[in-house]
Design a protein around this motif. Structure first.
Motif, PDB file in Angstrom:
ATOM      1  N   PHE B  62       0.953  -1.177   0.104  1.00  0.00           N
ATOM      2  CA  PHE B  62      -0.097   0.035  -0.133  1.00  0.00           C
ATOM      3  C   PHE B  62       0.817   1.205  -0.087  1.00  0.00           C
ATOM      4  CE2 PHE B  62      -2.221   3.278   2.468  1.00  0.00           C
ATOM      5  CZ  PHE B  62      -3.285   3.377   1.477  1.00  0.00           C
ATOM      6  N   SER B  63       1.803   1.412   1.141  1.00  0.00           N
ATOM      7  CA  SER B  63       2.844   2.545   0.900  1.00  0.00           C
ATOM      8  C   SER B  63       3.429   2.518  -0.491  1.00  0.00           C
ATOM      9  CB  SER B  63       4.052   2.071   1.940  1.00  0.00           C
ATOM     10  OG  SER B  63       3.525   2.025   3.269  1.00  0.00           O
ATOM     11  N   ARG B  64       3.860   1.551  -1.385  1.00  0.00           N
ATOM     12  CA  ARG B  64       4.317   1.719  -2.473  1.00  0.00           C
ATOM     13  C   ARG B  64       3.571   2.251  -3.490  1.00  0.00           C
ATOM     14  NH1 ARG B  64       7.506  -4.049  -3.401  1.00  0.00           N
ATOM     15  NH2 ARG B  64       9.042  -3.761  -1.619  1.00  0.00           N
ATOM     16  N   ILE B  65       2.163   1.661  -3.340  1.00  0.00           N
ATOM     17  CA  ILE B  65       1.222   2.330  -4.456  1.00  0.00           C
ATOM     18  C   ILE B  65       1.020   3.681  -4.091  1.00  0.00           C
ATOM     19  CG2 ILE B  65      -1.317   2.096  -5.155  1.00  0.00           C
ATOM     20  CD1 ILE B  65      -1.010  -0.974  -4.540  1.00  0.00           C
ATOM     21  N   LYS B  66       0.788   4.196  -2.887  1.00  0.00           N
ATOM     22  CA  LYS B  66       0.706   5.444  -2.453  1.00  0.00           C
ATOM     23  C   LYS B  66       1.888   6.377  -2.565  1.00  0.00           C
ATOM     24  CE  LYS B  66      -0.357   7.807   1.981  1.00  0.00           C
ATOM     25  NZ  LYS B  66      -0.547   7.625   3.414  1.00  0.00           N
ATOM     26  N   GLY B  67       3.197   5.884  -2.667  1.00  0.00           N
ATOM     27  CA  GLY B  67       4.395   6.629  -3.206  1.00  0.00           C
ATOM     28  C   GLY B  67       4.491   6.821  -4.437  1.00  0.00           C
ATOM     29  N   LEU B  68       3.934   5.654  -5.261  1.00  0.00           N
ATOM     30  CA  LEU B  68       4.048   5.828  -6.732  1.00  0.00           C
ATOM     31  C   LEU B  68       2.841   6.732  -7.176  1.00  0.00           C
ATOM     32  CD1 LEU B  68       5.036   4.435  -9.401  1.00  0.00           C
ATOM     33  CD2 LEU B  68       3.009   2.817  -9.371  1.00  0.00           C
ATOM     34  N   LEU B  69       1.651   6.866  -6.471  1.00  0.00           N
ATOM     35  CA  LEU B  69       0.554   7.733  -7.033  1.00  0.00           C
ATOM     36  C   LEU B  69       1.104   9.210  -6.683  1.00  0.00           C
ATOM     37  CD1 LEU B  69      -2.493   5.880  -5.640  1.00  0.00           C
ATOM     38  CD2 LEU B  69      -2.116   6.677  -7.944  1.00  0.00           C
ATOM     39  N   LEU B  70       1.468   9.418  -5.400  1.00  0.00           N
ATOM     40  CA  LEU B  70       2.031  10.687  -5.213  1.00  0.00           C
ATOM     41  C   LEU B  70       3.428  11.094  -6.103  1.00  0.00           C
ATOM     42  CD1 LEU B  70       1.953  13.030  -3.031  1.00  0.00           C
ATOM     43  CD2 LEU B  70       3.938  11.605  -1.865  1.00  0.00           C
ATOM     44  N   ALA B  71       4.165  10.038  -6.392  1.00  0.00           N
ATOM     45  CA  ALA B  71       5.258  10.699  -7.580  1.00  0.00           C
ATOM     46  C   ALA B  71       4.298  11.087  -8.818  1.00  0.00           C
ATOM     47  CB  ALA B  71       6.192   9.472  -7.698  1.00  0.00           C
ATOM     48  N   THR B  72       3.614  10.318  -9.413  1.00  0.00           N
ATOM     49  CA  THR B  72       2.859  10.322 -10.417  1.00  0.00           C
ATOM     50  C   THR B  72       2.117  11.799 -10.550  1.00  0.00           C
ATOM     51  OG1 THR B  72       2.411   8.069 -10.710  1.00  0.00           O
ATOM     52  CG2 THR B  72       1.261   9.602 -12.100  1.00  0.00           C
ATOM     53  N   VAL B  73       1.383  11.992  -9.311  1.00  0.00           N
ATOM     54  CA  VAL B  73       0.852  13.362  -9.172  1.00  0.00           C
ATOM     55  C   VAL B  73       1.999  14.546  -9.480  1.00  0.00           C
ATOM     56  CG1 VAL B  73      -0.369  14.886  -7.591  1.00  0.00           C
ATOM     57  CG2 VAL B  73      -1.133  12.756  -7.867  1.00  0.00           C
ATOM     58  N   ILE B  74       2.817  14.465  -8.765  1.00  0.00           N
ATOM     59  CA  ILE B  74       4.026  15.378  -8.523  1.00  0.00           C
ATOM     60  C   ILE B  74       4.712  15.700 -10.067  1.00  0.00           C
ATOM     61  CG2 ILE B  74       6.438  16.007  -7.793  1.00  0.00           C
ATOM     62  CD1 ILE B  74       5.664  14.872  -5.101  1.00  0.00           C
ATOM     63  N   LEU B  75       4.845  14.508 -10.740  1.00  0.00           N
ATOM     64  CA  LEU B  75       5.403  14.409 -12.021  1.00  0.00           C
ATOM     65  C   LEU B  75       4.251  15.183 -12.955  1.00  0.00           C
ATOM     66  CD1 LEU B  75       7.275  13.338 -14.203  1.00  0.00           C
ATOM     67  CD2 LEU B  75       5.923  11.538 -14.387  1.00  0.00           C
ATOM     68  N   ILE B  76       2.919  14.855 -12.843  1.00  0.00           N
ATOM     69  CA  ILE B  76       1.935  15.715 -13.603  1.00  0.00           C
ATOM     70  C   ILE B  76       2.048  17.051 -13.234  1.00  0.00           C
ATOM     71  CG2 ILE B  76      -0.496  15.892 -13.843  1.00  0.00           C
ATOM     72  CD1 ILE B  76      -0.672  12.802 -13.560  1.00  0.00           C
ATOM     73  N   LEU B  77       1.994  17.521 -12.024  1.00  0.00           N
ATOM     74  CA  LEU B  77       2.078  18.915 -11.665  1.00  0.00           C
ATOM     75  C   LEU B  77       3.275  19.523 -12.143  1.00  0.00           C
ATOM     76  CD1 LEU B  77       0.786  18.788  -8.001  1.00  0.00           C
ATOM     77  CD2 LEU B  77      -0.415  19.460  -9.959  1.00  0.00           C
ATOM     78  N   VAL B  78       4.374  18.946 -12.193  1.00  0.00           N
ATOM     79  CA  VAL B  78       5.556  19.582 -12.708  1.00  0.00           C
ATOM     80  C   VAL B  78       5.574  19.714 -14.221  1.00  0.00           C
ATOM     81  CG1 VAL B  78       8.202  19.058 -13.184  1.00  0.00           C
ATOM     82  CG2 VAL B  78       7.189  18.745 -11.066  1.00  0.00           C
ATOM     83  N   LEU B  79       5.111  18.733 -14.912  1.00  0.00           N
ATOM     84  CA  LEU B  79       4.890  18.840 -16.355  1.00  0.00           C
ATOM     85  C   LEU B  79       3.922  19.852 -16.729  1.00  0.00           C
ATOM     86  CD1 LEU B  79       4.678  15.090 -17.550  1.00  0.00           C
ATOM     87  CD2 LEU B  79       6.760  16.658 -18.035  1.00  0.00           C
TER      88      LEU B  79
END
Lengths: 150, 191
Positions: B62-79
Motif C-alpha cells: 500500500f505504501s508503495r502504491i501510495k508513493g507511486l501515486l504521489l510521484a505520479t501526481v508530482i510528475l504531472i504537476l511539474v509537467l
C-alpha cells in the motif's frame, strides 16, 4: 510661447550605422512641424526618441512638461499623457475590435469609457465599423481607428 | 463478524472443541511478538502463529502504491507547470508587438502583466469563465452546478490555488525579459 519639446544633439547608433547625429530641435506650443528627409535619414528614430519610445545613445531629449518622478515611471506617464502616435503600420491589436482598440488606450491612460470611445470613432466616420476587427478594415479605416486610439 | 467463543461453539454444535482462534491485536511488531510469546507460554498445547507478516506485506504494498501515486501526481504537476511556462514564454514572444504597443500607449508593466496574468489564471484554473458563460441546453444554472461538483475534496483546493499562483508567477517570468525592452526596439523587430 512655451517650449513643449527640446532635443539637444541626440545620437543614435545601430552598430556602426549612425541613424541620428547631432540634431538640435525645439518645439514651441502651437507649432506644426513637418520632418522631411530621404529614407534612412533618421526621421523615425527622431520621432521615437521624441515620443519616449527609445532613448538616444548619447545627448538628451525631453518633453518640456514631462512629469516628475523616477525615469521609468516618468516615461510611462509621459507616453500615456503627453504623446499620441499614429504608427506607419498603425499597430492596432489584431484580435480587438475598433472600439476595443480605442478603449485599450483609454485603459492605459486612465479608465475606459465605451461611450466616449464610440463617439471618437463616430467623429472620424467609423460609426458602422465599431465592432470590426482591424483585418476587416481598409488601410484608411485602420488609420482612422489609430487616430483616436492614440 | 466476531462473537464470543462459547456462543460460536454453541451455534456450531461444537461445544468444547476448538480448532482455530483468531485474535486481532493492534500494536507494533514488537508488541505483537511479546503477546504471541505470552499466549504460547500460557497455552502449551496450542500453536500460536502470528500472521502479521502478511499484514505488513500489504502495508508495504500500500505504501508503495501510495508513493507511486504521489510521484505520479508530482510528475504531472511539474509537467503541467513546465507546459504553462513554455506556453507563456511562447505567448510573450508571440505577443511582443502587443507588449511594445501597450508600453508605447503608456501602459506600465504592471498593467501589461495584469493583462497576461488574467489570461494565465483562466488557463491554469480548472474553472473557465468562458465555459460558465457558454449557453447551456440545461439552463443557466446547470454549468455552475457541474462546476461545484468538481471540488468534492476541500483539501485539494489549497494545493490547486498554490499551484495556480506558483505557475502564474513562473509564467510571468518571460514578461520580465520583455519589460526591459524599449517599445521602439520591439517595433523594429529586434526583440
Amino acid at each position: 510661447m512655451s517650449r513643449l519639446v527640446q532635443v539637444e544633439k541626440p545620437r543614435q547608433a545601430f552598430g556602426k550605422l549612425r541613424a541620428l547625429d547631432g540634431l538640435s530641435l525645439t518645439v514651441e506650443a502651437g507649432e506644426w512641424i513637418a520632418v522631411m528627409g530621404p529614407s534612412g535619414s533618421g526621421k523615425t528614430t527622431l520621432i521615437n526618441i521624441l515620443g519616449g519610445l527609445d532613448s538616444p545613445t548619447s545627448g538628451s531629449s525631453h518633453g518640456w512638461r514631462r512629469p516628475r518622478g523616477p525615469r521609468r515611471i516618468r516615461l510611462v506617464r509621459y507616453r500615456a499623457e503627453k504623446v499620441g502616435f499614429v504608427f506607419q503600420q498603425f499597430h492596432l491589436v489584431p484580435y480587438l475590435t475598433a472600439l476595443e482598440n480605442v478603449m485599450l488606450a483609454q485603459y492605459f491612460h486612465s479608465i475606459t469609457n465605451e461611450e466616449q470611445a464610440a463617439a471618437a470613432l463616430r467623429r472620424v466616420g467609423l460609426a458602422d465599423r465599431l465592432e470590426h476587427l482591424p483585418a476587416q478594415l481598409s488601410g484608411g479605416e485602420q488609420q482612422r481607428v489609430a487616430m483616436p486610439a492614440r | 463478524m466476531f462473537v464470543d467463543l462459547p456462543v460460536a461453539q454453541r451455534l456450531a454444535g461444537l461445544e468444547g472443541r476448538i480448532s482455530l482462534v483468531q485474535l486481532s491485536v493492534p500494536g507494533t511488531p514488537a508488541a505483537i511478538e511479546q503477546f504471541t510469546s505470552r499466549v504460547a507460554s500460557q497455552l502449551p498445547g496450542v500453536t500460536v502463529r502470528p500472521i502479521r507478516q502478511l499484514a505488513e506485506g500489504e502495508g508495504r504494498l500500500f505504501s508503495r502504491i501510495k508513493g507511486l501515486l504521489l510521484a505520479t501526481v508530482i510528475l504531472i504537476l511539474v509537467l503541467t507547470a513546465l507546459c504553462v511556462l513554455a506556453t507563456m514564454a511562447a505567448l510573450a514572444m508571440d505577443r511582443r508587438l502587443d507588449v511594445g504597443l501597450m508600453k508605447a500607449l503608456g501602459g506600465s508593466m504592471r498593467q501589461v502583466r495584469a493583462c497576461f496574468f488574467s489570461k494565465q489564471v483562466r488557463w491554469v484554473s480548472p474553472e473557465d469563465r468562458r465555459l460558465r458563460r457558454r449557453p447551456s441546453p440545461f439552463g443557466v444554472g446547470r454549468p455552475a452546478r457541474v462546476w461545484r461538483r468538481r471540488y468534492p475534496r476541500l483539501e485539494v483546493l489549497p494545493l490547486t490555488l498554490a499551484l495556480m499562483v506558483g505557475v502564474s508567477l513562473a509564467g510571468a517570468f518571460p514578461l520580465r525579459l520583455l519589460a526591459r525592452v524599449k517599445p521602439a526596439v520591439i517595433f523594429r523587430g529586434e526583440a
